[in-house]
Design a protein around this motif. Structure first.
Motif, short mmCIF file in Angstrom:
data_model
loop_
_atom_site.label_atom_id
_atom_site.label_comp_id
_atom_site.label_asym_id
_atom_site.label_seq_id
_atom_site.Cartn_x
_atom_site.Cartn_y
_atom_site.Cartn_z
N ASN A 133 -4.16 -1.22 7.16
CA ASN A 133 -4.25 0.15 6.53
C ASN A 133 -5.79 -0.01 5.67
OD1 ASN A 133 -4.60 2.29 4.63
ND2 ASN A 133 -2.63 2.26 4.18
N LYS A 136 -7.44 1.75 4.07
CA LYS A 136 -7.72 2.39 2.46
C LYS A 136 -7.16 1.20 1.57
CE LYS A 136 -6.84 7.13 3.46
NZ LYS A 136 -5.71 8.16 3.76
N CYS A 153 0.88 -1.05 -0.20
CA CYS A 153 -0.12 0.05 -0.11
C CYS A 153 0.76 1.24 0.01
CB CYS A 153 -1.06 0.16 1.10
SG CYS A 153 -0.27 0.17 2.77
N PHE A 155 0.55 1.61 -6.41
CA PHE A 155 -0.62 0.96 -5.74
C PHE A 155 -1.93 1.72 -6.35
CE2 PHE A 155 -3.47 1.81 -1.83
CZ PHE A 155 -4.20 0.56 -2.18
N ASN A 156 -1.97 2.86 -6.39
CA ASN A 156 -2.96 3.60 -6.76
C ASN A 156 -3.14 4.01 -8.31
OD1 ASN A 156 -3.38 4.15 -4.11
ND2 ASN A 156 -2.21 6.03 -4.13
C1 LIG Z 1 -2.01 5.85 -2.50
O1 LIG Z 1 -2.70 5.34 -1.74
C2 LIG Z 1 -2.36 5.22 -0.37
C3 LIG Z 1 -3.06 4.61 0.72
O2 LIG Z 1 -4.40 4.85 0.60
C4 LIG Z 1 -1.81 6.51 0.15
O3 LIG Z 1 -1.28 6.63 1.52
C5 LIG Z 1 -1.01 7.26 -0.65
O4 LIG Z 1 -0.84 8.74 -0.70
C6 LIG Z 1 -1.57 7.25 -2.17
N1 LIG Z 1 -0.38 7.69 -3.13
C7 LIG Z 1 -0.80 8.27 -4.23
C8 LIG Z 1 0.77 8.82 -5.14
O5 LIG Z 1 -1.62 8.66 -4.72
#
Ligand SMILES: *[C@@H]1O[C@H](CO)[C@@H](O)[C@H](O)[C@H]1NC(C)=O
Ligand SMILES: *[C@@H]1O[C@H](CO)[C@@H](O)[C@H](O)[C@H]1NC(C)=O
Ligand SMILES: *[C@@H]1O[C@H](CO)[C@@H](O)[C@H](O)[C@H]1NC(C)=O
Length: 383
Positions: free
Chosen positions: A250, A252, A180, A185-186
């Motif tokens: 986590n 999220k 995560c 990941f996103n």
């Molecule tokens: C991706 O998701 C994580 C967990 O939700 C978050 O902490 C992080 O800031 C996000 N990263 C980006 C690049 O958006």
């Protein structure tokens, strides 16, 4: 100091009479217990009794952290109970504790490589060929593969050229624990799967380039969504998991996210086997043991009640009983032909027992002998 602590804890565990799972008086038909008349040259004609050396790569589930820890002592989870590890532990007899090494010793009592006692991967007397390191991610088994090669070469009881070797690998949980935090990941890039897969390929390639006469058996990834069911209402466990596995706690990183990444890893592992990447030399092969893949539920002691005796006191690692139980399922999957292997097992049922290799195809099942076993009987076997 460390040894003193270990000794005291070991005595405590004995006094506690920790629950375990063994296979008393287990044996198979003499025809499948026997070794080949002549040492085979093909990885697809190896009988279980032909295996002389066992090794393992992995993380804390291979180092067996906490496996001998007395109930209620989460601090003992820092201890590596290598001798109990389901892939390679050799502390006890098979009667008392099931591991792949303990089963193989029924076929060849002189098996080299099983780990013994408590300690780290760089202490030969404890680790032997168990290279697992707590906290290891898939990228770290590359270094472990190199360490395994050099350790084998530096011990004269191993004839690297002649001896048949089984190397068990189990990796991936710690990749999920940091997943995560990965910037990918996103995004929709299939980063996780390919990186994970490539790390395994790199490690196995090192084994293939340096270890003739080797079968690599990879214990397939498990669905870590299962761990969240163990946490439910156990605040003590949740606290420890936050410490041990950040992404597991986590919120999220949703249950579906975790499951999706785990499924991606499983697909990557299957790809490595099915593309035949490691079937280009006749004395080396790669097989996946997928029994963990479909498991959605933790072991239960009664309906809806998680069987905590399966886990070490941190609710995350396996106890001695957990290792014995998983060792049983891993062995039973190993003896099944590729393409017909179980992809799920009932962790709540310890009464399954150990299966025997097939009398009609007594070899270590591989992609090739599972398709056509007859082609892999050598002439000396048939006369
Ligand atoms: C991706 O998701 C994580 C967990 O939700 C978050 O902490 C992080 O800031 C996000 N990263 C980006 C690049 O958006
Ligand atoms: C195993 O064999 C021993 C000796 O023959 C016997 O005493 C014992 O009851 C057996 N155990 C089981 C579980 O069958
Ligand atoms: C798993 O095994 C337990 C214990 O034998 C049993 O109660 C349960 O019904 C089994 N679960 C499944 C899905 O078969």
């Amino acid at each position: 100091m460390r040894w003193l602590v270990s000794t005291v804890l070991l005595l405590c565990s004995v006094a506690y009479g920790l629950k375990d799972l063994g296979a008393p008086n287990w044996s198979c038909d003499a025809s499948v217990m026997a070794k080949s008349k002549k040492v085979p040259t093909s990885a697809h004609s190896v009988r279980f009794a032909d295996i002389k050396v066992i090794g393992a790569l992995g993380d804390s589930l291979t180092a067996a952290n906490g496996a001998g820890a007395p109930p209620g002592d989460p601090l003992a989870v820092i201890l590596q109970y290598r001798g109990l590890a389901f892939q390679i532990g050799g502390d006890k007899s098979l009667d008392e504790h099931i591991t792949v090494a303990n089963v193989l010793r029924k076929f060849n009592p002189n098996l080299v490589g099983a780990s013994k006692g408590i300690g780290s991967e760089n202490v030969w007397e404890v680790a032997h060929l168990n290279m697992g390191v707590p906290g290891a991610e898939s990228k770290d088994i590359i270094g472990q593969a190199r360490a395994l090669v050099s350790t084998m070469h530096s011990h004269s009881e191993i004839n690297v050229k002649e001896d048949w070797k089984l190397v068990n690998i189990f990796i991936g949980a710690n990749d999920i624990c940091v997943y995560c935090e990965d910037p990918f990941f996103n995004s929709t890039a299939p980063h996780g799967k390919t990186t994970f897969e490539n790390n395994i390929i790199t490690a196995v390639k090192i084994l293939q380039d340096n270890l003739p006469r080797t079968i690599v058996s990879l214990t397939g990834m498990f669905n870590m969504r299962m761990l969240r069911k163990i946490d439910k209402k156990k605040y003590f466990c949740e606290g420890l998991h936050t410490f041990e596995c950040d992404c597991e706690s986590n919120q999220k990183f949703t249950d579906d996210d975790i499951q999706g990444v785990c499924f991606g890893y499983m697909d990557g592992e299957k790809d490595i086997q099915n593309t035949g990447l490691f079937d280009n030399k006749d004395d080396f092969t790669f097989v996946v043991q997928p029994f963990f893949n479909g498991i959605l539920d933790p072991p239960y002691s009664s309906p809806g009640v998680v069987d905590m005796t399966f886990f070490a006191p941190d609710c995350f690692h396996f106890s001695a009983y957990g290792h014995g139980n998983i060792g049983m399922h891993l062995w039973n999957t190993i003896v099944q032909p590729v393409g017909f292997k179980q992809t799920s097992v009932n962790l709540s049922d310890p009464s399954v027992g150990l299966h025997c290799p097939s009398t009609s195809c007594p070899f270590f099942p591989t992609t090739k002998n599972s398709k056509n076993c007859a082609a892999h009987f050598t002439l000396s076997e048939l006369d």
